[in-house]
Design an enzyme around this catalytic site. Structure first.
Site, mmCIF file in Angstrom:
data_model
loop_
_atom_site.group_PDB
_atom_site.id
_atom_site.type_symbol
_atom_site.label_atom_id
_atom_site.label_comp_id
_atom_site.label_asym_id
_atom_site.label_seq_id
_atom_site.Cartn_x
_atom_site.Cartn_y
_atom_site.Cartn_z
ATOM 1 N N SER A 145 19.268 -15.430 7.509
ATOM 2 C CA SER A 145 19.507 -14.684 6.270
ATOM 3 C C SER A 145 20.602 -15.323 5.444
ATOM 4 C CB SER A 145 19.920 -13.240 6.589
ATOM 5 O OG SER A 145 20.205 -12.572 5.378
ATOM 6 N N LYS A 149 16.169 -9.201 12.098
ATOM 7 C CA LYS A 149 16.146 -9.701 10.707
ATOM 8 C C LYS A 149 15.362 -8.747 9.804
ATOM 9 C CE LYS A 149 16.551 -12.141 7.082
ATOM 10 N NZ LYS A 149 15.531 -12.873 6.405
ATOM 11 N N HIS A 162 17.531 -5.856 9.086
ATOM 12 C CA HIS A 162 18.515 -6.328 8.096
ATOM 13 C C HIS A 162 17.921 -6.211 6.693
ATOM 14 C CE1 HIS A 162 19.727 -9.503 5.304
ATOM 15 N NE2 HIS A 162 20.945 -9.419 5.807
ATOM 16 N N ASN A 163 16.689 -6.686 6.542
ATOM 17 C CA ASN A 163 16.071 -6.655 5.213
ATOM 18 C C ASN A 163 15.794 -5.224 4.761
ATOM 19 O OD1 ASN A 163 16.130 -9.394 5.657
ATOM 20 N ND2 ASN A 163 14.150 -9.756 4.733
ATOM 21 N N GLU A 206 18.937 -3.966 3.549
ATOM 22 C CA GLU A 206 19.170 -4.643 2.255
ATOM 23 C C GLU A 206 18.429 -3.908 1.134
ATOM 24 O OE1 GLU A 206 18.458 -8.964 2.467
ATOM 25 O OE2 GLU A 206 17.264 -8.723 0.649
HETATM 26 P P1 NAP Z 1 9.028 -22.174 -0.095
HETATM 27 O O1 NAP Z 1 10.160 -22.619 -0.939
HETATM 28 O O2 NAP Z 1 7.810 -21.649 -0.737
HETATM 29 O O3 NAP Z 1 8.625 -23.395 0.859
HETATM 30 C C1 NAP Z 1 7.555 -23.314 1.745
HETATM 31 C C2 NAP Z 1 7.487 -24.578 2.578
HETATM 32 O O4 NAP Z 1 6.454 -24.404 3.541
HETATM 33 C C3 NAP Z 1 7.143 -25.823 1.779
HETATM 34 O O5 NAP Z 1 7.803 -26.898 2.366
HETATM 35 C C4 NAP Z 1 5.644 -25.919 1.936
HETATM 36 O O6 NAP Z 1 5.157 -27.234 1.882
HETATM 37 C C5 NAP Z 1 5.494 -25.433 3.348
HETATM 38 N N1 NAP Z 1 4.171 -24.866 3.593
HETATM 39 C C6 NAP Z 1 3.574 -23.870 2.909
HETATM 40 N N2 NAP Z 1 2.377 -23.598 3.451
HETATM 41 C C7 NAP Z 1 2.232 -24.454 4.471
HETATM 42 C C8 NAP Z 1 1.187 -24.665 5.405
HETATM 43 N N3 NAP Z 1 0.078 -23.912 5.391
HETATM 44 N N4 NAP Z 1 1.353 -25.631 6.325
HETATM 45 C C9 NAP Z 1 2.480 -26.387 6.330
HETATM 46 N N5 NAP Z 1 3.495 -26.236 5.481
HETATM 47 C C10 NAP Z 1 3.360 -25.274 4.561
HETATM 48 O O7 NAP Z 1 9.483 -21.038 0.943
HETATM 49 P P2 NAP Z 1 10.954 -20.650 1.454
HETATM 50 O O8 NAP Z 1 11.577 -19.702 0.493
HETATM 51 O O9 NAP Z 1 11.681 -21.896 1.846
HETATM 52 O O10 NAP Z 1 10.590 -19.785 2.757
HETATM 53 C C11 NAP Z 1 10.304 -20.377 4.015
HETATM 54 C C12 NAP Z 1 10.435 -19.299 5.081
HETATM 55 O O11 NAP Z 1 11.792 -18.796 5.060
HETATM 56 C C13 NAP Z 1 9.548 -18.070 4.825
HETATM 57 O O12 NAP Z 1 9.134 -17.535 6.063
HETATM 58 C C14 NAP Z 1 10.485 -17.104 4.145
HETATM 59 O O13 NAP Z 1 10.088 -15.763 4.296
HETATM 60 C C15 NAP Z 1 11.775 -17.386 4.898
HETATM 61 N N6 NAP Z 1 13.016 -16.980 4.215
HETATM 62 C C16 NAP Z 1 13.171 -17.201 2.874
HETATM 63 C C17 NAP Z 1 14.360 -16.818 2.260
HETATM 64 C C18 NAP Z 1 14.596 -17.064 0.796
HETATM 65 O O14 NAP Z 1 15.585 -16.536 0.273
HETATM 66 N N7 NAP Z 1 13.769 -17.860 0.134
HETATM 67 C C19 NAP Z 1 15.373 -16.217 3.017
HETATM 68 C C20 NAP Z 1 15.183 -16.040 4.382
HETATM 69 C C21 NAP Z 1 13.993 -16.422 4.979
HETATM 70 P P3 NAP Z 1 4.606 -27.877 0.511
HETATM 71 O O15 NAP Z 1 5.779 -28.551 -0.121
HETATM 72 O O16 NAP Z 1 3.567 -28.829 0.962
HETATM 73 O O17 NAP Z 1 4.044 -26.764 -0.331
#
Ligand code: NAP
Length: 466
Positions: free
Chosen positions: A128, A182, A185-186, A189
């Protein structure tokens, strides 16, 4: 060449930030992304950290670049993408190599994946703090075998946020325990954000304050008991001006809140656990309701807008502040109660005080109050957080303000789903004799379900007649 201490798949917002954080802490990291151009751009932009990063173009190259026994973090969207990546990786890995899902997985999926992996190392960790947290120190909630956690704990604690030097990274329990914590937590939030939005509504619609004054109020509250990341950023959001129109940003943002599902999972799971978390559920409902813009506009046309405006003397800002303090304690008490129920249900022995501790820094709900909550949960492990002496004292002083705010909201037609359900929870939790005797009477009347008598005897029936 197998030099990297750890690998990472998924260079999106979170994965890229986490990879830079790992490199910044001196660990070599090999990275792979589905879209190769992103990997190239990532390393090109990494500056001096690039010499700690090994970019790879295939999963085979990624695996070859990591020291044995390997550990590979997945930072891809929850759901099928995680299963697909695990399926693609497993044939390339040795038996002792570990996969770490660091995305926002549903903990039931993490339970399943841990069971499917059997004795192959698998961890599910909740991370987080958003992009900034991932880059400079997130809060990390680990789940899976403790022996597997211990293998990577030195990296995860190094990259985590620190509270007075203590790392905000802790092993929570087996299988999906980290992802469960987690999710809660959300959920908390959601409630915290919704309650802040509700007092914003009182200031804007009830008191007629402009955004700058509202921002100043949040900034002032951020120096007192409410000191927290969410109150701090709410103040900044309120005082920011739209460069395009010159209006406050808040005035140009559509009033429909997005969501990615973790609050909903928490609410659904609470129902399975029979854990009462009404303020959190109300916050999820409020987001759903916010998206019904057309229906809300039609309702305003049909019923007329509520009067909303209230005299300043019925709503001093100190009363609003105290109401938010009370609401926040109540919402967190519900979240911790749910964690305790899950701990019993799933046999996890979740460490409640340690959970409050890892939330003190790095995560979105970080706040000074969580430090006191950690102490209260340590001192009074058996009690609902509201009844731990230090919070009971605060609630005794502030629940009147919460009542005043909810009552004035009701009289003036300002909806406060989270604060009002928080107040109802508080009142229910201080009512030794409630009204479920009527429910039991009704159930026995129409369904012969039986009831327990206060003078002894279960499975009793009433002489209801026809
Ligand atoms: P993001 O910016 O949309 O990035 C997604 C990543 O996953 C990209 O590198 C994408 O690759 C890859 N991807 C998507 N679909 C895929 C597939 N089918 N096979 C392989 N790779 C794939 O997402 P993010 O915000 O970093 O979130 C990633 C994770 O962290 C999620 O589970 C999210 O819920 C969690 N999270 C996010 C936050 C936040 O604030 N954003 C906070 C805590 C947790 P490409 O470049 O090829 O599209």
């Amino acid at each position: 060449m197998s030099n990297a201490e750890i690998g990472l798949i998924g260079l999106g917002t979170m994965g890229a930030a986490l990879a830079l954080n790992i490199a910044d802490n001196g660990f070599g990291i090999a990275v792979w992304n589905r879209t190769t151009e992103k990997t190239t751009a990532f390393v090109d932009d990494a500056g001096p950290l690039a010499n700690k990063i090994t970019p790879t173009q295939t999963l085979k190259e990624l695996v070859a670049a990591i020291k044995i026994p390997r550990a590979i973090i997945l930072m891809v969207p929850a759901g099928q993408a995680v299963d697909d990546q695990i399926a693609a990786l497993r044939p390339l890995l040795d038996d002792d190599d570990m996969i770490i899902d660091a995305g926002n997985a549903n903990f039931h999926d993490t339970n399943r994946r841990a069971q499917e992996a059997s004795d192959l190392p698998f961890l599910g960790i909740g991370v987080s703090g958003g992009e900034e947290g991932a880059r400079f120190g997130p809060s990390i909630m680990g789940g899976g075998s403790q022996a597997y956690w211990d293998r990577v704990a030195h990296i995860l604690t190094a990259i985590s946020a620190k509270h007075e030097g203590a790392p905000c990274a802790t092993w929570m329990g087996e299988e999906g325990a980290g992802h469960f914590v987690k999710a809660v937590h959300n959920g908390i939030e959601y409630a915290d954000m919704q309650m802040i939005a509700e007092v914003y509504g009182v200031m804007r619609d009830g008191l007629g304050l402009d955004s700058a004054a509202i921002g100043d109020t949040f900034a002032k509250w951020d120096t007192g008991p409410l000191r927290s990341y969410l109150v701090e950023i709410s103040g900044k959001v309120a005082t920011t001006v739209d460069p395009k129109t010159g209006k406050p940003m808040l005035d140009v943002i559509v009033d429909a809140a997005g969501q990615k599902g973790t609050g909903r999972w928490t609410a659904i799971e609470a129902q399975h656990l029979a854990a009462p978390i009404p303020a959190i559920e109300a916050a999820v409902v409020a987001r759903n309701l916010s998206s019904q813009r057309d229906a809300r506009a039609a309702g305003e046309d049909l019923f007329g807008a509520a009067p909303r405006h209230m005299a300043h003397d019925v709503m001093p800002l100190e009363t609003l502040e105290e109401a938010l303090i009370a609401g926040k304690i109540i919402a967190y008490a519900q979240g911790f109660d749910m964690i305790e129920k899950a701990s019993d249900e799933f046999g996890w022995a979740l460490p409640l005080p340690a959970i409050a501790e890892v939330w003190r820094q790095g995560c979105i709900i970080r706040s000074d109050m969580l430090d006191d909550m950690a102490t209260a949960l340590r001192e009074n492990p058996e009690r609902n957080l509201m009844m731990a002496p230090r919070f009971a004292d605060t609630l005794k002083k502030t629940h009147g303000a919460l009542r005043q705010v909810v009552a004035q909201g009701a009289l003036h037609g300002i909806a406060m789903p989270a604060l009002s359900s928080g107040l109802a929870y508080f009142d229910a939790m201080r009512t030794a004799r409630g009204t479920a005797n009527m429910i039991q009477g009704q159930r026995d009347f129409f369904g012969a379900h039986g009831f327990e008598r206060i003078d002894g005897g279960t499975g009793q029936h009433g002489p209801w007649g026809d």
